[in-house]
Write a protein that holds these residues in place. Sequence first.
Motif, short mmCIF file in Angstrom:
data_model
loop_
_atom_site.label_atom_id
_atom_site.label_comp_id
_atom_site.label_asym_id
_atom_site.label_seq_id
_atom_site.Cartn_x
_atom_site.Cartn_y
_atom_site.Cartn_z
N UNK A 1 66.02 49.13 50.14
CA UNK A 1 66.61 49.26 48.80
C UNK A 1 65.58 49.52 47.70
N UNK A 2 64.42 48.88 47.81
CA UNK A 2 63.48 49.00 46.69
C UNK A 2 62.33 49.95 46.98
N UNK A 3 61.93 50.10 48.25
CA UNK A 3 60.85 51.04 48.56
C UNK A 3 61.41 52.38 49.05
N UNK A 4 62.69 52.40 49.33
CA UNK A 4 63.30 53.65 49.83
C UNK A 4 62.75 54.08 51.18
N UNK A 5 62.46 53.13 52.03
CA UNK A 5 61.87 53.46 53.34
C UNK A 5 62.92 53.44 54.44
N UNK A 6 62.64 54.16 55.51
CA UNK A 6 63.54 54.09 56.65
C UNK A 6 63.08 52.93 57.54
N UNK A 7 64.04 52.08 57.90
CA UNK A 7 63.70 50.85 58.62
C UNK A 7 64.61 50.69 59.83
N UNK A 8 64.02 50.33 60.94
CA UNK A 8 64.82 49.97 62.12
C UNK A 8 64.48 48.54 62.49
N UNK A 9 65.51 47.72 62.63
CA UNK A 9 65.30 46.33 63.05
C UNK A 9 65.80 46.18 64.49
N UNK A 10 65.02 45.52 65.31
CA UNK A 10 65.47 45.17 66.66
C UNK A 10 65.63 43.66 66.73
N UNK A 11 66.75 43.25 67.32
CA UNK A 11 67.08 41.82 67.39
C UNK A 11 67.60 41.49 68.79
N UNK A 12 67.03 40.45 69.38
CA UNK A 12 67.43 40.06 70.74
C UNK A 12 68.87 39.53 70.80
N UNK A 13 69.25 38.76 69.80
CA UNK A 13 70.59 38.18 69.81
C UNK A 13 71.67 39.21 69.55
N UNK A 14 72.93 38.78 69.72
CA UNK A 14 73.99 39.75 69.40
C UNK A 14 74.51 39.57 67.98
N UNK A 15 73.76 38.84 67.18
CA UNK A 15 74.10 38.69 65.77
C UNK A 15 72.86 38.36 64.98
N UNK A 16 73.01 38.30 63.66
CA UNK A 16 71.88 37.95 62.81
C UNK A 16 71.69 36.43 62.83
N UNK A 17 70.58 35.97 62.27
CA UNK A 17 70.43 34.52 62.10
C UNK A 17 69.14 33.92 62.64
N UNK A 18 68.53 34.56 63.65
CA UNK A 18 67.26 34.05 64.18
C UNK A 18 67.38 32.61 64.62
N UNK A 19 66.52 31.76 64.08
CA UNK A 19 66.53 30.32 64.40
C UNK A 19 67.93 29.75 64.38
N UNK A 20 68.71 30.18 63.39
CA UNK A 20 70.04 29.58 63.18
C UNK A 20 71.09 30.22 64.07
N UNK A 21 70.72 31.27 64.74
CA UNK A 21 71.58 31.87 65.76
C UNK A 21 71.40 31.09 67.07
N UNK A 22 70.15 30.71 67.37
CA UNK A 22 69.85 30.11 68.67
C UNK A 22 70.01 28.60 68.68
N UNK A 23 69.65 27.95 67.58
CA UNK A 23 69.63 26.47 67.57
C UNK A 23 70.99 25.91 67.16
N UNK A 24 71.92 25.94 68.10
CA UNK A 24 73.30 25.51 67.78
C UNK A 24 73.59 24.12 68.30
N UNK A 25 72.59 23.36 68.58
CA UNK A 25 72.79 22.04 69.18
C UNK A 25 73.54 21.12 68.20
N UNK A 26 74.19 20.08 68.72
CA UNK A 26 74.95 19.21 67.82
C UNK A 26 74.04 18.55 66.80
N UNK A 27 74.45 18.57 65.56
CA UNK A 27 73.68 17.93 64.50
C UNK A 27 72.61 18.82 63.89
N UNK A 28 72.52 20.08 64.34
CA UNK A 28 71.45 20.96 63.84
C UNK A 28 71.65 21.25 62.36
N UNK A 29 70.65 20.95 61.60
CA UNK A 29 70.70 21.28 60.19
C UNK A 29 69.28 21.42 59.65
N UNK A 30 69.20 21.95 58.45
CA UNK A 30 67.90 22.20 57.85
C UNK A 30 67.45 20.98 57.05
#
Length: 542
Positions: A30-59
């Motif tokens: 948006x601000x540099x006007x560059x072409x960007x490709x992101x690769x992500x292992x999961x099937x959704x966004x979120x990173x840490x918060x995609x994987x760490x779904x254990x009971x009670x998980x919070x920041x």
Amino acid sequence: MANLGKPPDFDVVVIGAGFAGLGMLRRLREENGMSVQVYETGDGVGGTWYWNRYPGARCDSESYVYCFTFSKELLQDWDWSGKYPEQPEILSYLNHVADRFDLRRNIQFNTRVTSARFLEDTSLWEIETDQGDRVTAQFLITGIGCISSGNVPDIKGLDSFQGEWYHTGSWPHEKVDFAGKRVAVIGTGSSGIQSIPVIAEQAEHLSVFQRTPQYTVPARHGTVDRKFIEEKIKPNYEEVLEKARWSVGGFPIDRDERSALEVTAEERLEAYEAGWAEGGIRFLGASFKDISVDRRANDTMSEFIRNKIREMVSDPETVEKLLPTDHPFGSKRPLIDTNYFDTYNRENVELIDIRHSPIQEITPNGIRTEDEEYEFDMIVFATGFDAMTGTYFKMDIRGRNDLSLKEKWSEGPKTYLGLQTVGFPNMFMITGPGSPSVLSNMPVSIEQHIDWIADLLQFMRDGDIKSVEADENAETAWVAHVNEVAEPTMYMLADSWYLGANIPGKPRVFMPYVGGVGNYRKKCNEIADNGYEGFILDAGRR
Ligand code: NA7
């Protein structure tokens, strides 16, 4: 030489679609006007918060400062429901950001980057994935998280276990049912102390296998204080955020500038009690200025917490096992909890001390320690991560002269500012080792890196500069500085993942930068203002 002159497939490839990857993509597109490709292992966004779904998980950061700050509208529109954001809500937030800023169209999900190679003839990176992609980009930026490679300890017999087992950092998306089960949790770090009270409420029986007793402080979690947010935070968001950006840990709180040793015992106790009542980061962050550097000052706080444990847990034998006496408070990652110590007063919970009776093997029916064999239906590994470097080493990253990152960092990570490493031109790490990263409120540090990197890329584009690489002397001096500031602190006095001590064979090197996010930001800004001092900017290649 075939690629010479040919434009790359993308200006930038970003690895990871957590906070870092999403923010970097938005900024560059948006601000540099560059072409960007992101690769992500999961099937959704979120990173840490995609994987760490254990009971009670919070920041552990309060929700109003655990967020992106690039959009005033987003800051005003989003309402967190909890004082501390819980994993499902953080994941919803990151999904909302991805949708609101139309980020998904540049993210390829279910795709793991397997290798990245710097092509010296063109100064481009060639990136390969497990889905068969092979693309080039001028810049490679990692947003792979600091705590993203789970550590399941190599315990004999795990394959033979007939029950279910899980690691907190790759928790199933489906509900895990504890009802009527005998459950073991191994590990009492942040993931353990968050999940243990929740599992205890659901399981028939819970056995906690503890190697190191912990200091943990009540979070005082609850629903968000709407009045506080509407009256104090939202109208003053920019001010609040600026305070966080220039603070020690990335939080907008004032530290007590007194020494713990210059006040009377009564004043000290009063301050600790007030912090304990407020809970969480307010206890940790607002404490006396010398808790992290003076052992005698630290002892006063460590003993205060030990006394709280003595008060909270009724069984004297369990108290003895729970008391942390082998390391000072704050030398391992400070923890905040909800009902952790109270949980040991439950009938269905037992604490097993594996420091004195280590686990020998996992059997088809459970766990055998030196003293006893226990039967379980389920084992939860809350055993942490190969932090800071583990995820880098899962990819084959090669820089100039075919040097692999793993080889370069074989004695511990070496970086300049935690942003670049010599021999790997045009590659940047968001919150890499050698930056405040895990010692700070992560979004604050992530956004600082995003902006700094994006500004440099713009500077390069404006000046027709093709490659940038940290200078050897600058890197050596930075590594020395990172060590020098860590040396007098409590951090050196415990076996922690900050030091790589949790992974057998990992070099013992203190990895994050302990100098504080405000000081670090100032250094980064000065370096940029001085024409990117310590970086070699090359106009010649490609
Ligand atoms: P941590 O903080 O690394 O905690 C892992 C826990 O597991 C800790 O209690 C370890 O004991 C224990 N552990 C690790 N390996 C073993 C083996 N082999 N046997 C027994 N016990 C073991 O990970 P978390 O997931 O809780 O938290 C990671 C970060 O995520 C956290 O700091 C926050 O930043 C968020 P030890 O203390 O090493 O003796």
